[in-house]
Scaffold this active site. Structure first.
Site, PDB file in Angstrom:
ATOM      1  N   CYS A  76       6.397  -5.974   5.972  1.00 11.22           N
ATOM      2  CA  CYS A  76       5.541  -7.135   5.722  1.00 11.22           C
ATOM      3  C   CYS A  76       4.906  -7.090   4.339  1.00 11.22           C
ATOM      4  O   CYS A  76       4.126  -7.957   3.981  1.00 11.22           O
ATOM      5  CB  CYS A  76       4.478  -7.286   6.809  1.00 11.22           C
ATOM      6  N   ASP A 105       0.823  -1.208   0.000  1.00 13.34           N
ATOM      7  CA  ASP A 105       0.000   0.000   0.000  1.00 13.34           C
ATOM      8  C   ASP A 105       0.858   1.261   0.000  1.00 13.34           C
ATOM      9  O   ASP A 105       0.462   2.268  -0.590  1.00 13.34           O
ATOM     10  CB  ASP A 105      -0.940   0.000   1.217  1.00 13.34           C
TER      11      ASP A 105
HETATM   12  C1  PEP Z   1       0.847  -4.011   2.547  1.00 20.67           C
HETATM   13  O1  PEP Z   1       0.046  -3.133   2.230  1.00 20.67           O
HETATM   14  O2  PEP Z   1       2.057  -4.000   2.209  1.00 20.67           O
HETATM   15  C2  PEP Z   1       0.407  -5.162   3.364  1.00 20.67           C
HETATM   16  C3  PEP Z   1       1.261  -6.022   3.854  1.00 20.67           C
HETATM   17  O3  PEP Z   1      -0.912  -5.329   3.574  1.00 20.67           O
HETATM   18  P1  PEP Z   1      -1.953  -5.829   2.453  1.00 20.67           P
HETATM   19  O4  PEP Z   1      -1.161  -6.359   1.291  1.00 20.67           O
HETATM   20  O5  PEP Z   1      -2.793  -6.839   3.130  1.00 20.67           O
HETATM   21  O6  PEP Z   1      -2.686  -4.554   2.120  1.00 20.67           O
HETATM   22 MG    MG Z   2      -1.826  -2.923   3.237  1.00 20.19          MG
END
Ligand code: PEP
Ligand code: MG
Length: 578
Positions: free
Chosen positions: A508, A461
């Protein structure tokens, strides 16, 4: 004649073998009108074929091995529901009765009507479900025309039989489990199609979106599927064939070697310990995290427990049981439970499109939870209760404002009081972290770190919002660049801010699982990486041969460079020899 086709790579690796081209029944049906006295028999013929496919889907579901990914049974169920929809189960009968179409014609007419409806849909997830409808109709047509998908016995020896098809139904993909086909390539499909999802979990080389491969490739022709590059080579020359055999052998040796790393401690060459954690969507994913030696769960995407339940949200007990199952499975290693990150490309119900003009900028994640405090309190109580059974951390997604953190902390305090009143145990020291995935958060860290125990950078994001690229939109996918200098500055600043405040920072998002970026992130000071379990061993290998002082020097140069092309060249030049 040799030629090459380019598609979308969906599952890594190299497969070499002879093409087994599956014909598309939908493209080949005969059209004729049935006599009035034949109408009842024709309707019966259609009913029989539909019933047979429904039974087949039931028996495929009951034959699934217990360790099958949960998506498999969900897909079989989805196909059954599609088939029982009146659009496919009733309307064709009307066409047979009123227009006296033969059953195949009636069914493909309805398929075209459904496809036309799908073409109006802008939501990429729903649009991708068009393929599911086509696959279900294909199964019925194959029965009607007596050409049920015949999966040949694979050839023995080093070279596999590779499936080339217009499209493959996820239910048919399950056959790959029982028969060792080497890989597959399809004309249709996107990275989010169900077929691609199943292929990835089967871990065989695969390419989708090749447009016309099934028309251009002849039965038994030699083909190479390069699932890393998304390239399909037809009728390769002996030199190319030999080159790819070597590449494939190298890749196999590499995988063998990687497997041996699972139980080794993760340290850089200069002995600095690094934590490799797993991202999971469901409690069942812990098995794979354990297999590859994950040090814990760095991101548990709890929203998957809430999705596609048609308004029936999981209550506190159901949530507690799921969260506790993860805590139990990780046997003392930390579990980071992210609170509900619903919205945008992860709606509660895939069948109910969002009314928001820009769902990615709308009421999602923590914004949604704060707007629904009772639902949020239920989740907070469930997470707190799970924390009594092992080290647990709570992670808040999509924070942009300080007041969002304060409101969440207030609700956590309220949830604790409610549990105290019920005499239920929880970890009173539970660590609370925030996701840094909006540029505003990365630029407000001085105040955020005073309220939080740890940070986790959601690069997926963060890139989307920094570069103003909808991460689900294919037409701008080429502009989605993790190495954009603005993205790198925000990631580096966040890691530094955590260091200065003395709180841990992890990444992450997908950047953490890209081995090519491991040394860059190490050089920024990152010590915790969280990624899909399938990526852990490749990243671990990079870390084991990384020297931190060299990583710092490269990262310094990268951050001083404003040009992505130079950044890429710097990273490639600094990679240790394989
Ligand atoms: C991200 O945005 O990098 C993340 C780990 O969350 P998601 O991919 O679930 O939005
Ligand atoms: Mg995210």
């Amino acid at each position: 004649m040799a030629f090459t086709l380019q598609g979308i790579p969906v599952s890594r690796g190299i497969a070499i073998g002879r093409a087994h081209v599956l014909a598309s029944a939908a493209l080949e049906v005969v059209h004729y009108r049935v006599a009035v006295e034949q109408v009842a028999a024709e309707i019966l013929r259609l009913d029989d074929a539909v019933a047979q496919v429904v039974n087949e889907l039931y028996s495929l579901a009951s034959d699934l091995p217990p360790d099958s990914p949960p998506e498999f049974s969900a897909l079989l169920e989805l196909h059954r529901l599609i088939l029982q929809d009146p659009l496919l189960s009733e309307e064709p009968k009307r066409l047979i009765a009123e227009r006296r179409y033969n059953a195949e014609w009636a069914l493909t007419t309805q398929l075209q009507a459904a496809v036309a409806q799908f073409e109006e849909i802008e939501d990429s997830y729903l649009a991708a479900r068009q393929a599911d409808v086509e696959q279900v109709v294909e199964r019925v047509l194959k029965l009607l025309t007596g050409s049920a998908t015949a999966f040949p016995e694979p050839s023995l020896g080093n070279d596999d039989m590779l499936i080339i098809a217009h499209d493959i139904a996820p239910a048919d993909m399950l056959q790959f489990k029982k028969r060792p086909f080497g890989g597959f390539a399809t004309d249709l499909g996107s990275a989010t199609s169900h077929t691609a999802i199943v292929a990835r979990s089967l871990d065989i080389p695969a390419i989708v979106g090749l447009s016309s491969a099934s028309r251009l490739i002849r039965q038994d022709e030699w083909v190479i599927i390069d699932g890393d590059a998304g390239v399909l080579i037809v009728d390769p020359s002996p030199i190319v064939l030999e080159e790819y055999r070597l590449k494939r052998r190298d890749a196999e040796l590499q995988r063998e070697k990687l497997r041996r790393l699972a139980n080794m401690p993760t340290r850089t060459l200069d002995e600095v310990p690094i934590e490799l954690l797993a991202n999971i969507e469901l409690p069942a994913d812990c098995a794979m995290a354990n297999d590859v030696g994950a040090m814990g769960i760095g991101l548990y995407r709890t929203e998957f427990l809430f999705m596609n339940r048609h308004g029936d949200l999981p209550d506190e007990q159901e949530q507690f049981e799921a969260y506790r199952a993860v805590v139990d499975a990780m046997t003392g290693r930390p579990v980071t439970i992210r609170t509900l990150d619903i919205g945008a490309d992860k709606p509660f119900d895939a069948e109910v499109p969002s009314n928001a003009a820009n769902p990615a900028l709308g009421l999602r994640a923590i914004r949604y939870c704060l707007a629904e405090p009772q639902m949020f309190l239920t989740q907070l109580r469930a997470i707190l209760r799970a924390s009594a059974f092992g080290p647990t951390r709570l992670l808040i997604p999509m924070i942009a404002h300080l007041h969002e953190i304060d409101q969440t902390l207030g609700l956590i305090a309220q949830a604790r009081t409610q549990l105290d009143a019920r005499g239920l145990a929880y970890d009173r020291e539970l660590l609370i972290g925030g996701m840094i995935e909006i540029p505003a958060a990365a630029l407000s860290l001085a105040s955020f770190v005073k309220r939080l125990d740890f940070l986790s950078i959601g690069t997926n994001d963060l890139i989307q919002y920094t570069l103003a690229i909808d991460r689900t939109d294919n037409t701008v996918a080429h502009l989605y660049d993790p190495l954009h200098p603005a993205v790198l500055q925000l990631v580096a600043q966040t890691i530094r801010a955590g260091e200065r405040a003395g709180i841990p920072v992890s990444v992450c998002g997908e950047m953490a699982g890209d081995p090519a970026l491991a040394r860059l992130l190490l050089g920024m000071g990152l010590r915790e990486f969280s990624m899909h379990p399938a990526q852990i061993l490749s990243v671990k290998q990079e870390i084991l041969r990384a020297d931190l002082s060299r990583c710092r020097t490269i990262t310094k140069k990268v951050l001083a460079t404003g040009e992505p092309v130079k950044i890429r060249a710097l990273l490639e030049a600094s990679a240790p020899p394989q």
